[in-house]
Design an enzyme around this catalytic site. Structure first.
Site, PDB file in Angstrom:
ATOM      1  N   ARG A  34       0.849  -1.202   0.000  1.00 61.48           N
ATOM      2  CA  ARG A  34       0.000   0.000   0.000  1.00 61.48           C
ATOM      3  C   ARG A  34       0.886   1.254   0.000  1.00 61.48           C
ATOM      4  O   ARG A  34       0.487   2.307  -0.488  1.00 61.48           O
ATOM      5  CB  ARG A  34      -0.870   0.040   1.275  1.00 61.48           C
ATOM      6  CG  ARG A  34      -2.052  -0.918   1.265  1.00 61.48           C
ATOM      7  CD  ARG A  34      -2.694  -0.974   2.646  1.00 61.48           C
ATOM      8  NE  ARG A  34      -3.180   0.308   3.124  1.00 61.48           N
ATOM      9  CZ  ARG A  34      -4.360   0.841   2.816  1.00 61.48           C
ATOM     10  NH1 ARG A  34      -5.186   0.205   2.027  1.00 61.48           N
ATOM     11  NH2 ARG A  34      -4.721   2.012   3.304  1.00 61.48           N
ATOM     12  N   ARG A  74      10.159   5.381  -2.696  1.00 59.57           N
ATOM     13  CA  ARG A  74      10.580   6.289  -3.770  1.00 59.57           C
ATOM     14  C   ARG A  74      12.057   6.628  -3.663  1.00 59.57           C
ATOM     15  O   ARG A  74      12.556   6.911  -2.576  1.00 59.57           O
ATOM     16  CB  ARG A  74       9.779   7.593  -3.713  1.00 59.57           C
ATOM     17  CG  ARG A  74       8.294   7.421  -3.894  1.00 59.57           C
ATOM     18  CD  ARG A  74       7.651   8.736  -4.319  1.00 59.57           C
ATOM     19  NE  ARG A  74       6.204   8.654  -4.223  1.00 59.57           N
ATOM     20  CZ  ARG A  74       5.500   9.056  -3.160  1.00 59.57           C
ATOM     21  NH1 ARG A  74       6.115   9.603  -2.121  1.00 59.57           N
ATOM     22  NH2 ARG A  74       4.197   8.933  -3.158  1.00 59.57           N
ATOM     23  N   ARG A 132      -9.273  -6.402  13.038  1.00 56.87           N
ATOM     24  CA  ARG A 132      -8.596  -5.542  14.006  1.00 56.87           C
ATOM     25  C   ARG A 132      -9.511  -4.369  14.323  1.00 56.87           C
ATOM     26  O   ARG A 132     -10.208  -3.851  13.446  1.00 56.87           O
ATOM     27  CB  ARG A 132      -7.290  -4.964  13.439  1.00 56.87           C
ATOM     28  CG  ARG A 132      -6.373  -5.962  12.834  1.00 56.87           C
ATOM     29  CD  ARG A 132      -5.542  -6.755  13.806  1.00 56.87           C
ATOM     30  NE  ARG A 132      -4.933  -5.947  14.840  1.00 56.87           N
ATOM     31  CZ  ARG A 132      -4.724  -6.371  16.088  1.00 56.87           C
ATOM     32  NH1 ARG A 132      -5.115  -7.568  16.468  1.00 56.87           N
ATOM     33  NH2 ARG A 132      -4.133  -5.591  16.964  1.00 56.87           N
ATOM     34  N   ARG A 190       0.300   5.466  16.403  1.00 63.53           N
ATOM     35  CA  ARG A 190       0.498   6.813  15.854  1.00 63.53           C
ATOM     36  C   ARG A 190      -0.276   7.842  16.668  1.00 63.53           C
ATOM     37  O   ARG A 190      -1.174   7.494  17.431  1.00 63.53           O
ATOM     38  CB  ARG A 190       0.089   6.882  14.385  1.00 63.53           C
ATOM     39  CG  ARG A 190      -1.237   6.259  14.039  1.00 63.53           C
ATOM     40  CD  ARG A 190      -1.433   6.158  12.521  1.00 63.53           C
ATOM     41  NE  ARG A 190      -2.583   5.322  12.217  1.00 63.53           N
ATOM     42  CZ  ARG A 190      -2.977   4.955  11.009  1.00 63.53           C
ATOM     43  NH1 ARG A 190      -2.320   5.358   9.949  1.00 63.53           N
ATOM     44  NH2 ARG A 190      -4.037   4.184  10.842  1.00 63.53           N
ATOM     45  N   GLU A 211      -3.467   6.360  18.883  1.00 56.88           N
ATOM     46  CA  GLU A 211      -4.179   5.223  18.297  1.00 56.88           C
ATOM     47  C   GLU A 211      -3.548   3.910  18.748  1.00 56.88           C
ATOM     48  O   GLU A 211      -2.342   3.731  18.630  1.00 56.88           O
ATOM     49  CB  GLU A 211      -4.117   5.356  16.769  1.00 56.88           C
ATOM     50  CG  GLU A 211      -4.781   4.220  16.026  1.00 56.88           C
ATOM     51  CD  GLU A 211      -4.786   4.430  14.510  1.00 56.88           C
ATOM     52  OE1 GLU A 211      -4.980   5.574  14.046  1.00 56.88           O
ATOM     53  OE2 GLU A 211      -4.569   3.446  13.798  1.00 56.88           O
ATOM     54  N   TYR A 215      -9.774  -4.820   2.376  1.00 54.60           N
ATOM     55  CA  TYR A 215      -9.152  -3.597   2.902  1.00 54.60           C
ATOM     56  C   TYR A 215      -9.378  -2.466   1.888  1.00 54.60           C
ATOM     57  O   TYR A 215      -8.454  -2.022   1.222  1.00 54.60           O
ATOM     58  CB  TYR A 215      -7.661  -3.894   3.078  1.00 54.60           C
ATOM     59  CG  TYR A 215      -6.830  -2.953   3.916  1.00 54.60           C
ATOM     60  CD1 TYR A 215      -7.267  -1.689   4.278  1.00 54.60           C
ATOM     61  CD2 TYR A 215      -5.565  -3.362   4.336  1.00 54.60           C
ATOM     62  CE1 TYR A 215      -6.458  -0.864   5.039  1.00 54.60           C
ATOM     63  CE2 TYR A 215      -4.757  -2.534   5.097  1.00 54.60           C
ATOM     64  CZ  TYR A 215      -5.210  -1.286   5.445  1.00 54.60           C
ATOM     65  OH  TYR A 215      -4.402  -0.460   6.188  1.00 54.60           O
ATOM     66  N   ASP A 231     -10.115   1.281   0.569  1.00 58.53           N
ATOM     67  CA  ASP A 231     -10.064   2.698   0.933  1.00 58.53           C
ATOM     68  C   ASP A 231     -11.408   3.324   0.581  1.00 58.53           C
ATOM     69  O   ASP A 231     -12.199   2.743  -0.161  1.00 58.53           O
ATOM     70  CB  ASP A 231      -8.940   3.386   0.153  1.00 58.53           C
ATOM     71  CG  ASP A 231      -7.566   2.930   0.614  1.00 58.53           C
ATOM     72  OD1 ASP A 231      -7.435   2.548   1.790  1.00 58.53           O
ATOM     73  OD2 ASP A 231      -6.631   2.962  -0.210  1.00 58.53           O
TER      74      ASP A 231
HETATM   75  N1  UDP Z   1       3.285   0.292   8.108  1.00 59.34           N
HETATM   76  C1  UDP Z   1       4.402   0.162   8.908  1.00 59.34           C
HETATM   77  N2  UDP Z   1       4.987   1.287   9.406  1.00 59.34           N
HETATM   78  C2  UDP Z   1       4.503   2.521   9.169  1.00 59.34           C
HETATM   79  C3  UDP Z   1       3.358   2.666   8.370  1.00 59.34           C
HETATM   80  C4  UDP Z   1       2.763   1.517   7.856  1.00 59.34           C
HETATM   81  O1  UDP Z   1       4.839  -0.938   9.182  1.00 59.34           O
HETATM   82  O2  UDP Z   1       5.074   3.501   9.667  1.00 59.34           O
HETATM   83  C5  UDP Z   1       2.665  -0.945   7.569  1.00 59.34           C
HETATM   84  C6  UDP Z   1       1.637  -1.491   8.569  1.00 59.34           C
HETATM   85  O3  UDP Z   1       1.652  -2.901   8.508  1.00 59.34           O
HETATM   86  C7  UDP Z   1       0.344  -0.934   8.023  1.00 59.34           C
HETATM   87  C8  UDP Z   1       0.578  -0.988   6.512  1.00 59.34           C
HETATM   88  O4  UDP Z   1       1.968  -0.674   6.370  1.00 59.34           O
HETATM   89  O5  UDP Z   1      -0.762  -1.708   8.406  1.00 59.34           O
HETATM   90  C9  UDP Z   1      -0.257  -0.062   5.682  1.00 59.34           C
HETATM   91  O6  UDP Z   1      -0.103   1.275   6.146  1.00 59.34           O
HETATM   92  P1  UDP Z   1      -1.251   2.390   5.924  1.00 59.34           P
HETATM   93  O7  UDP Z   1      -0.696   3.685   6.361  1.00 59.34           O
HETATM   94  O8  UDP Z   1      -1.751   2.267   4.531  1.00 59.34           O
HETATM   95  O9  UDP Z   1      -2.352   1.876   6.954  1.00 59.34           O
HETATM   96  P2  UDP Z   1      -3.733   2.572   7.421  1.00 59.34           P
HETATM   97  O10 UDP Z   1      -3.541   4.055   7.352  1.00 59.34           O
HETATM   98  O11 UDP Z   1      -4.817   2.050   6.517  1.00 59.34           O
HETATM   99  O12 UDP Z   1      -3.880   2.079   8.824  1.00 59.34           O
END
Ligand code: UDP
Length: 379
Positions: free
Chosen positions: A172, A176, A255, A286, A311, A359, A361
């Site tokens: 996801r 870069r 989850r 986060r 969170e 999953y 969006d």
């Molecule tokens: N992820 C991670 N570290 C980060 C951000 C994301 O390991 O700092 C991994 C984690 O497994 C997460 C996935 O990448 O579930 C997808 O991240 P995304 O930000 O798309 O998740 P969302 O915002 O949908 O919770």
């Protein structure tokens, strides 16, 4: 009533809006006291700062059909999402980009040098053949960056062996070899100018739509229930698919999230909207600081107060709100069994993140609702 929609999130409201525009009388029910599912937001009462009740929701899409559709209900701000991550007390930009790599290795690699380094650090793993989250993650960013930014964050977020998680979860996020740290790659991005709830309410604002809140489809003591209505009229069901079938094929893994909200007497807590905490010794994943989602509201938001939300992620019990399908191999087998059962449900259409156990969006939920309306319901 021509159509019953169970669940008032983006999937359900898109179906309801399309059906209402085509002249159908639609009833939308939702178990919760508010519209919008997990996209719901409200202003924190003491500061007026818009808080996304179920965690940050960032709208982005490259689907022109979806973009045109959503713009019928709201305009979007020019907000561009960027995420930072605090690893061992040092803040790095995400998604992994040349800035992250050079900061992490205290270097000034060119794009080609950085690519060569990451390839070497990915060792035996290759993105084309990687089998699971861990293999794909290491293949994409190499082992040291994977361990710093993904391993423990993912353990907190999913509490599932990374070999059992799909590699799609890690892809996801883009990687870069430039200094571009936009979180999303999509053509269109922004936040609804007047907030999510105003947008969701406008979708439901049609004389053919009747929204009934705090109504549980599985509560047989109220008239709009499964027993009474299945087979009587078309039903679009957007709740958890395992719940619909009374968990007959076992509970699917979901989850859920818990949030701790605080109003602080500082103008700015962290200088950005989302700061990730990827280390194992911090219990939350986060921190959201909501005023940063709307810099254009600086005039109306207080400059001496801010709202932050920590969170926390955990496995959902049946009484919790499900947020994310865990989607291990066992879950996928369960899902196939539920799909078979779903075929036998006359005139019941399963949609959305919960109804399809995908999953999705927001833009994907809206896009798939538009497709379902066109292909399956508009007959
Ligand atoms: N992820 C991670 N570290 C980060 C951000 C994301 O390991 O700092 C991994 C984690 O497994 C997460 C996935 O990448 O579930 C997808 O991240 P995304 O930000 O798309 O998740 P969302 O915002 O949908 O919770």
């Amino acid at each position: 009533m021509d159509l019953l929609v169970v669940g008032s999130g983006f999937f359900g409201l898109t179906i309801a809006e399309r059906a209402a525009a085509a002249g159908r009388k639609v009833t939308v029910i939702d178990r919760r006291h508010h519209i919008g599912g997990n996209a719901y937001s409200e202003n924190e009462p003491t500061t007026g700062i818009e808080v996304h009740r179920y965690g940050a929701h960032l709208f982005h899409t490259s689907n022109e059909k979806v973009w045109e559709y959503v713009n019928r209900f709201t305009t979007f701000t020019s907000y561009v999402h960027r995420v930072y991550t605090n690893h061992s007390g040092v803040v790095y930009p995400l998604p992994v980009n040349l800035g992250t790599i050079n900061q992490f290795f205290q270097a000034a690699y060119s794009p080609d040098q950085a690519r060569a380094l990451i390839r070497e650090q990915a060792g035996e793993f290759d993105v084309r053949t990687a089998q699971n989250f861990e293999e794909k993650g290491i293949a994409l960013v190499g082992r040291p960056l994977f361990e710093a930014f993904f391993r423990d964050y993912t353990a907190k977020q999913w509490q599932t062996d990374p070999h059992k998680l799909s590699g799609d979860i890690v892809s996801r996020l883009p990687v870069r070899y430039t200094y571009d740290n936009r979180y999303f790659n999509d053509t269109h991005e922004g936040l609804p100018t007047d907030g999510y709830t105003a947008w969701l309410e406008r979708m439901a604002d049609h004389p053919n739509i009747d929204v009934k809140l705090s109504v549980d489809f599985f509560d047989a003591s109220q008239p709009l229930n499964r027993k009474a209505l299945v087979g009587q009229l078309p039903i679009v069901y957007t709740g958890p698919v395992d719940r619909y079938f009374d968990y007959a094929e076992g509970a699917l893994g979901w989850r859920t999230l818990d949030f701790e909200e605080e109003v602080l007497d500082v103008g700015d807590f962290q200088g950005t909207s989302v700061m990730n905490y990827p280390d194992a010794d911090v219990p939350y994943t986060r921190i959201h600081e909501f005023k940063h989602f709307h810099p254009e509201r600086a005039e109306v938001y207080p400059d001496d107060k801010t709202v932050v939300m920590r969170e926390f992620s955990r496995f959902a019990e049946r009484s919790d709100e499900p947020y994310y399908p865990v989607n291990t191999e066992d879950d996928r087998a369960g899902l196939l069994a539920y799909r078979e059962l779903a075929k036998g449900e006359k005139d019941v259409f399963f949609g959305g993140r919960l109804g399809t156990y995908k999953y999705l969006d927001m833009h994907m939920a809206i896009g798939s609702a538009l497709t379902m309306w066109q292909n399956e319901l508009n007959g």
